[in-house]
Design an enzyme around this catalytic site. Structure first.
Site, PDB file in Angstrom:
ATOM      1  N   GLY A   6      34.398  40.443  44.911  1.00  0.00           N
ATOM      2  CA  GLY A   6      34.722  40.846  43.538  1.00  0.00           C
ATOM      3  C   GLY A   6      36.162  41.304  43.511  1.00  0.00           C
ATOM      4  CB  THR A   7      39.036  40.102  42.192  1.00  0.00           C
ATOM      5  OG1 THR A   7      38.425  39.397  41.130  1.00  0.00           O
ATOM      6  CG2 THR A   7      39.004  39.266  43.437  1.00  0.00           C
TER       7      THR A   7
END
Lengths: 225, 227
Positions: A6-7
């Protein structure tokens, strides 16, 4: 070894509290693994955590963190202070250190409304569990640097709520244009970032409708210029 | 030389039960009543911090009467049981029935194996989603468990209170009416007027999303008892 990542996540303070937001993309190497990933989680009435890093350990950590906060509240009949919650999360990040050395990094942002100080507060973390309070805004994850630059240009102290939401959305939009692992507003599928607003009265998730209209105006702006 | 002695198991159990009942009878009572959007808890409790009623999980609450330190331990164990189960499996897998059974097991074991039984009576109550009936489990000091419908009471004057409520309880009433009824029940049975400050009031509110347990503040209950 391919693991879901996830960013970009961010948080900024405004006049009445704090806004926390995250994009929806998860990647697996160079592939898009998920377009609807949730990275912002309500932990209780007055706090939320945003996560960036290896999705598995991230989600598990949030789940345990939420349970621990609720458990404490029920046993003691009073919630932990915001500082207490931030410390607890730090301890959990620290316990993930051995896994972090193997590439399973978890980097959260913790944001909440401090009922004692009567203000919104933001905490950032490193992989050793060290946590540091941010004065006004912060962003992390692969597109974090782009988002932070974007916020920096627009940020003022004591912003009105709508303006803070607009800045959060446009920072994520900017990050998505520069960073391949950050997802932009997906108008075709109707997928927009998750944004929560935390004030004295509690936490509210901003509706998709509202986020959509702001995202549309940003797209319009890009088209015109 | 010590005299050899014999006491029959019946006698031991009877003595223990008598001892526990005596302890519980000294404590104040708690009434639990269903209303049209949930379950109401009303306890005669002048302390604002030592609670008799509390949250266990999303839609489950706990009420304890008798010795505070003893039911407080049970309450904490219940929260641990629920949180652990919810974390390991899913939030929906935490049920009042399994919790009540766990309480029943441990109270039963303590009653039969320890010298001193616990002087407590507890209730595990779950408010259900639309349509399905609520669950109310009453667990006695010896671990015996029973499921109650509509209304119930525990503590010192439980039987008298239940008798009083049986005459007057009708299902599907609003919160205000049920609050008045339960306050009246406590006042009549104890033969004394109660102030709102001396009450502990909480609800399991069906209409709330997520955690359904909520304490009612003094500001909220004052209009209920006057108007």
């Amino acid at each position: 070894m391919k693991i879901l990542h996830g960013t970009t996540i961010l948080a900024l303070r405004f006049e009445k509290g704090v806004v926390i937001a995250g994009d929806r993309r998860a990647t697996e190497g160079h592939q898009i693994a998920d377009r609807t990933m949730k990275k912002i989680f309500k932990t209780d009435e007055h706090s939320a955590v945003g996560i960036s890093g290896a999705a598995g350990p991230c989600v598990e950590m949030v789940k345990l963190f939420k349970t621990e906060i609720e458990h404490y509240e029920k046993l003691e009949g009073a919630s932990l202070t915001l500082e207490g919650k931030a410390n607890k999360l730090g301890e959990m990040v620290k316990s993930n250190l051995p896994l972090a050395f193997q590439g399973l990094i978890v980097i959260p942002i913790f944001a909440g409304f401090d009922l004692k100080k009567s203000e919104g507060r933001i905490f950032k973390y490193d992989i050793t569990g060290g946590h540091y309070e941010e004065a006004e805004f912060y962003s992390t994850g692969s597109g974090g640097k782009d988002a932070k630059n974007s916020i920096k240009k627009m940020f003022k102290k004591n912003l009105p709520e709508d303006e803070a939401i607009r800045i959060a959305i446009s920072a994520l939009y900017d990050a998505s244009e520069e960073d391949s692992a950050t997802g932009g507003p997906d108008v075709i599928r109707g997928i927009y970032p998750n944004i929560s607003v935390i004030r004295k009265e509690g936490l509210i998730e901003v509706s998709d409708e509202k986020i959509k209209s702001v995202a549309q105006s940003l797209i319009e702006h890009t088209r015109e210029s | 030389m010590a005299l050899p002695y014999y006491v029959s198991p019946e006698q031991i159990m009877q003595d223990k039960a008598e001892y526990a009942k005596k302890g519980i009878a000294k404590g104040r009572s708690i009434i639990v009543l269903e209303f049209n959007a949930g379950v109401l808890f009303l306890a005669d409790n002048p302390s604002s911090s030592l609670n008799k009623v509390s949250e266990i999980y999303d839609n489950i609450a706990f009420a304890g009467a008798g010795k505070y330190s003893e039911f407080e331990n049970l309450r904490k164990a219940g929260i641990r049981h629920a949180d652990l189960k919810g974390f390991m499996y899913s939030r929906e897998d935490v049920t009042a029935k399994s919790l009540a059974n766990a309480y029943s097991q441990s109270l039963g074991t303590i009653f039969s194996q320890e010298i001193k039984p616990l002087e407590v009576e507890i209730l595990v109550v779950a408010v259900s989603e639309e349509g399905r009936p609520n669950e109310m489990y009453r667990i006695d000091f010896d671990g015996s468990i029973s499921d109650e419908k509509g209304f119930t009471a525990i503590g010192g004057k439980a039987d008298e209170l239940k008798g009083f409520l049986k005459e007057r309880f009708t299902p599907g009433q609003p919160l205000k009416a049920m609050f008045k009824l339960s306050k009246e029940a406590l006042e009549t049975i104890n033969n004394q007027k109660l102030t709102v400050q001396g009450l502990e009031v909480a609800v399991l509110d069906q209409t709330r999303a997520g955690r359904k347990f909520r304490r009612l503040s003094l500001d909220e209950i004052t209009p209920y008892s006057t108007g």
